[in-house]
Design a protein around this motif. Structure first.
Motif, PDB file in Angstrom:
ATOM      1  N   ALA A 181      -5.162   6.659   4.843  1.00 35.16           N
ATOM      2  CA  ALA A 181      -6.484   7.167   4.473  1.00 35.16           C
ATOM      3  C   ALA A 181      -7.205   6.262   3.494  1.00 35.16           C
ATOM      4  N   GLU A 182      -6.506   5.273   2.939  1.00 32.70           N
ATOM      5  CA  GLU A 182      -7.155   4.349   2.016  1.00 32.70           C
ATOM      6  C   GLU A 182      -8.229   3.520   2.722  1.00 32.70           C
ATOM      7  N   VAL A 183      -8.114   3.422   4.042  1.00 31.77           N
ATOM      8  CA  VAL A 183      -9.131   2.682   4.792  1.00 31.77           C
ATOM      9  C   VAL A 183     -10.489   3.378   4.703  1.00 31.77           C
ATOM     10  N   LEU A 184     -10.470   4.709   4.531  1.00 34.95           N
ATOM     11  CA  LEU A 184     -11.710   5.473   4.466  1.00 34.95           C
ATOM     12  C   LEU A 184     -12.453   5.281   3.152  1.00 34.95           C
ATOM     13  N   LEU A 185     -11.772   4.723   2.149  1.00 37.35           N
ATOM     14  CA  LEU A 185     -12.423   4.492   0.864  1.00 37.35           C
ATOM     15  C   LEU A 185     -13.221   3.195   0.958  1.00 37.35           C
ATOM     16  N   THR A 186     -14.405   3.318   1.464  1.00 34.13           N
ATOM     17  CA  THR A 186     -15.217   2.128   1.727  1.00 34.13           C
ATOM     18  C   THR A 186     -15.895   1.577   0.483  1.00 34.13           C
ATOM     19  N   GLU A 187     -16.080   2.424  -0.531  1.00 33.81           N
ATOM     20  CA  GLU A 187     -16.769   1.962  -1.731  1.00 33.81           C
ATOM     21  C   GLU A 187     -15.838   1.114  -2.589  1.00 33.81           C
ATOM     22  N   GLU A 188     -16.359   0.047  -3.122  1.00 32.02           N
ATOM     23  CA  GLU A 188     -15.601  -0.841  -3.986  1.00 32.02           C
ATOM     24  C   GLU A 188     -16.389  -1.094  -5.257  1.00 32.02           C
ATOM     25  N   SER A 189     -15.647  -1.258  -6.340  1.00 33.33           N
ATOM     26  CA  SER A 189     -16.294  -1.566  -7.613  1.00 33.33           C
ATOM     27  C   SER A 189     -16.529  -3.068  -7.694  1.00 33.33           C
TER      28      SER A 189
ATOM     29  N   VAL B  17       0.839  -1.203   0.000  1.00 32.83           N
ATOM     30  CA  VAL B  17       0.000   0.000   0.000  1.00 32.83           C
ATOM     31  C   VAL B  17       0.872   1.249   0.000  1.00 32.83           C
ATOM     32  N   LEU B  18       1.985   1.203   0.723  1.00 41.21           N
ATOM     33  CA  LEU B  18       2.881   2.363   0.773  1.00 41.21           C
ATOM     34  C   LEU B  18       3.545   2.618  -0.574  1.00 41.21           C
ATOM     35  N   ASP B  19       3.860   1.542  -1.293  1.00 41.67           N
ATOM     36  CA  ASP B  19       4.479   1.705  -2.618  1.00 41.67           C
ATOM     37  C   ASP B  19       3.501   2.314  -3.615  1.00 41.67           C
ATOM     38  N   LYS B  20       2.206   2.132  -3.379  1.00 40.57           N
ATOM     39  CA  LYS B  20       1.215   2.687  -4.286  1.00 40.57           C
ATOM     40  C   LYS B  20       1.207   4.219  -4.245  1.00 40.57           C
ATOM     41  N   TYR B  21       1.523   4.786  -3.073  1.00 42.21           N
ATOM     42  CA  TYR B  21       1.469   6.240  -2.897  1.00 42.21           C
ATOM     43  C   TYR B  21       2.869   6.838  -2.739  1.00 42.21           C
ATOM     44  N   THR B  22       3.894   6.144  -3.187  1.00 40.80           N
ATOM     45  CA  THR B  22       5.240   6.680  -3.078  1.00 40.80           C
ATOM     46  C   THR B  22       5.421   7.901  -3.962  1.00 40.80           C
ATOM     47  N   ARG B  23       6.304   8.784  -3.542  1.00 38.67           N
ATOM     48  CA  ARG B  23       6.575  10.017  -4.289  1.00 38.67           C
ATOM     49  C   ARG B  23       7.997  10.067  -4.824  1.00 38.67           C
TER      50      ARG B  23
ATOM     51  N   LYS C 142      11.168  14.323   5.968  1.00 38.83           N
ATOM     52  CA  LYS C 142      10.163  13.974   6.973  1.00 38.83           C
ATOM     53  C   LYS C 142       8.749  14.279   6.472  1.00 38.83           C
ATOM     54  N   LYS C 143       8.580  15.403   5.804  1.00 38.86           N
ATOM     55  CA  LYS C 143       7.270  15.767   5.273  1.00 38.86           C
ATOM     56  C   LYS C 143       6.809  14.767   4.220  1.00 38.86           C
ATOM     57  N   ILE C 144       7.711  14.374   3.341  1.00 32.60           N
ATOM     58  CA  ILE C 144       7.343  13.425   2.285  1.00 32.60           C
ATOM     59  C   ILE C 144       6.967  12.084   2.888  1.00 32.60           C
ATOM     60  N   GLN C 145       7.746  11.628   3.859  1.00 34.70           N
ATOM     61  CA  GLN C 145       7.441  10.350   4.504  1.00 34.70           C
ATOM     62  C   GLN C 145       6.110  10.405   5.230  1.00 34.70           C
ATOM     63  N   TRP C 146       5.850  11.501   5.931  1.00 35.43           N
ATOM     64  CA  TRP C 146       4.586  11.646   6.648  1.00 35.43           C
ATOM     65  C   TRP C 146       3.410  11.700   5.680  1.00 35.43           C
ATOM     66  N   ALA C 147       3.570  12.400   4.549  1.00 30.72           N
ATOM     67  CA  ALA C 147       2.488  12.494   3.560  1.00 30.72           C
ATOM     68  C   ALA C 147       2.194  11.128   2.950  1.00 30.72           C
ATOM     69  N   GLU C 148       3.228  10.342   2.652  1.00 31.50           N
ATOM     70  CA  GLU C 148       3.014   9.014   2.088  1.00 31.50           C
ATOM     71  C   GLU C 148       2.271   8.114   3.061  1.00 31.50           C
ATOM     72  N   GLU C 149       2.690   8.110   4.325  1.00 26.66           N
ATOM     73  CA  GLU C 149       2.038   7.247   5.312  1.00 26.66           C
ATOM     74  C   GLU C 149       0.596   7.686   5.576  1.00 26.66           C
ATOM     75  N   THR C 150       0.371   9.000   5.654  1.00 30.93           N
ATOM     76  CA  THR C 150      -0.983   9.484   5.902  1.00 30.93           C
ATOM     77  C   THR C 150      -1.920   9.148   4.754  1.00 30.93           C
ATOM     78  N   THR C 151      -1.439   9.300   3.524  1.00 24.36           N
ATOM     79  CA  THR C 151      -2.267   8.969   2.351  1.00 24.36           C
ATOM     80  C   THR C 151      -2.567   7.481   2.298  1.00 24.36           C
ATOM     81  N   ALA C 152      -1.565   6.663   2.640  1.00 26.47           N
ATOM     82  CA  ALA C 152      -1.785   5.214   2.625  1.00 26.47           C
ATOM     83  C   ALA C 152      -2.777   4.793   3.707  1.00 26.47           C
TER      84      ALA C 152
END
Length: 545
Positions: free
Chosen positions: A116-124, A72-78, A104-114
């Motif tokens: 937040a994927e839990v909040l995407l409850t809708e699935e196709s 999941v972290l590799d999906k949102y890597t920068r 530190k900011k980039i690492q924190w943004a990647e982890e936070t975005t990853a």
């Protein structure tokens, strides 16, 4: 009851008692205890940043966040990070501090975005059939009977007498625009079925296109292109765009692209009302056009079987691909700008990877000549043959050979197709009206409200318009590979030395020319005859004596 001290005065719970506890001289209130000084802030401490908000209790976090899975972290890597050894080699402490803070900011943004994927409850989800059952034999009535009430209302049929119709959805998928060949144009909110406007322009309508908002749309009519608002009032008549067959809009660039019968390709900036570029291709009528949402390049299909890609910055085409041996009939590009599907008159479908300009990735034989082709956000491909629409899911996995996913038969011949963004809906324009069918699993279930919000209010729409104008991408940025715009042209050492040598040679040459001019002017002054016998000549010798 109040406690009293030796002097009979209240020691607590009284104003005088509180006044005694005040220490105006700055002495320690509790003798025997040393007052701790604040610790100096370390320049290299970047953990306590204002942008990193973690609930704390007595200097410690209330909880430790769970680790994020690597996939999941590799999906949102920068991108790759700077090695610690390289940061430690910096001589400047300020530069070290900035580099550490950025990492530190980039690492924190990647982890936070990853996380937040839990909040995407809708699935196709696609249709799941029983053993021995084929999904293409399911009718729309059977699908509507087994879905929820909200989804069931999205299947409807409009019986109209001014077809064939062209169809276009807004970017957020909330509003629908239809235009009939006999002059009927209508715009409405297809979810609530609320009509914005309905007009008859009393002439042929060849194509319709929404602009940057649902308050404006353009129609390609018999002679010129006209722009209307959502009330049906004509705002502009663009007489520079003549006999247009197809329209496309680039939302990030605010460019309206048109292709005409006279083989003319034109880019119009709707924010300024100016024509950016107009190119005469001399390749016959341009009735097959699509734009790449990834880089803004316009793709055209021609009668000689080629597909050319155009940018307003170049006089010639960026790429010209031989896709078929017969004339190109339809052309479609997916929402990510990765794949392109082309069909030809010889009943053939080919899929290309336009990132590598390689292919075809798939070559399929069709049962007829397709009228239109469309990609969905989840990779489904819709093909229209006369009055039959076939939908294939995940074409890159060979689903075409397995058979169609959904098959729908209309009353009249199909003229246009388009999948609705963020909805499992396919809009079909026919000769006898418009049909909206349900295609489970076709749309993206989760949307970004900052990019395209189907539920936006009027104030949010105004803010989005202002923000998009401020973030407008210039036409000069339309290139085949946008990542090259991020590259910096750093000259090498030899180039810099050569440039310095050329500058020194030019300076020497200029100084030599300047000296020569001064010498010539001095020699000319010496050769000039001096005047004698004047009053000044008689006065000067006396002053010298």
């Amino acid at each position: 009851m109040v406690n009293k001290g030796k002097a009979g005065k209240p020691s607590s719970g009284h104003k005088n008692g509180r006044d005694q506890r005040k220490n105006p001289k700055g002495k320690n209130k509790f003798p025997g205890m040393r007052k701790e000084r604040p610790k100096p802030k370390d320049d290299m401490d970047v953990d306590n940043e204002p942008w990193k908000k973690v609930p704390v209790r007595k200097g410690k976090p209330l909880f430790n966040p769970p680790p994020v899975p690597k996939d999941v972290l590799d999906k949102y890597t920068r991108g790759e990070r700077l090695p610690q050894q390289e940061i430690a080699s910096f001589r400047s402490k300020t530069l070290k501090k900035k580099a550490l803070r950025a990492e530190k900011k980039i690492q924190w943004a990647e982890e936070t975005t990853a996380r937040a994927e839990v909040l995407l409850t809708e699935e196709s989800g696609f249709l799941q059939t029983d053993e021995g059952e084929v999904s293409k034999y399911l009718t729309q009535k059977q699908i509507v009977a087994n879905v929820d009430i909200t989804s069931a209302t999205k299947y409807f049929n409009l019986d109209l007498d001014f077809g064939p119709y062209r169809v276009d959805y807004t970017r957020n998928g909330r509003h629908l625009l239809i235009g009939g060949r006999r002059g009927h144009v209508a715009a409405f909110d297809w979810v609530t079925k609320r009509l914005h406007c309905e007009i008859n322009v009393m002439e042929e309508v060849k194509d319709v296109q929404w602009l940057h908002l649902e308050t404006m749309f353009a129609t390609a009519q018999k002679n010129w292109v006209h722009v209307y608002d959502n009330c049906g009032v004509e705002l502009h008549c663009l007489k520079q765009l003549q006999k247009v067959l197809r329209l496309a809009f680039l939302p990030h660039h605010f460019l309206l692209v048109s292709s005409s019968e006279n083989s003319q390709l034109t880019w119009l900036d709707v924010s300024m009302g100016e024509i950016i570029k107009s190119t005469a291709l001399k390749k016959g009528p341009l009735n097959v056009m699509a734009h790449n949402p990834y880089n803004g390049v316009v793709c055209l299909g021609h009668l000689n079987g080629t597909v050319s890609m155009w940018s307003p910055n170049q006089k010639k085409s960026l790429v010209s691909m031989l896709c078929h041996k017969a004339p190109v009939e339809t052309l479609a590009i997916d929402s990510a700008g990765k794949y392109m599907a082309t069909t030809s008159v010889n009943q053939e479908l080919r899929v290309w990877d336009i990132r590598m300009l390689d292919g075809p990735l798939g070559k399929y034989r069709l049962r007829g000549n397709p009228v239109d082709t469309s990609f969905s956000q989840r990779g489904c491909v819709a093909l229209a043959f006369n009055n039959v629409v076939e939908v294939y899911k995940q074409w890159n996995l060979g689903s075409y050979k397995k058979g169609a996913y959904i098959v729908h038969e209309t009353l009249g011949n199909v003229s246009s197709l388009e999948f609705c963004p963020y909805e499992d809906i396919l809009g079909i324009g026919t000769k006898k009206g418009f049909v909206s069918i349900i295609v489970p699993g076709a749309g993206e279930p989760n949307f970004d409200a900052l990019e395209a919000n189907p539920m936006q209010t009027k104030s949010q729409r105004r803010e989005a318009e202002v923000k998009s104008l401020l973030d407008k991408v210039q036409p000069e940025m339309i290139v085949l590979e946008p990542s090259k715009l991020l590259e910096v042209n750093v000259p090498g050492l030899q180039d810099r030395i050569r440039a310095k040598v050329e500058i020194l040679a030019a300076v020497k040459e200029l100084s030599a020319i300047q000296k020569k001019i001064l010498a010539e002017s001095a020699s000319e002054e010496k050769k000039k005859p001096q005047a004698s016998g004047g009053a000044l000549d008689r006065f000067l010798p006396k002053q010298k004596r």
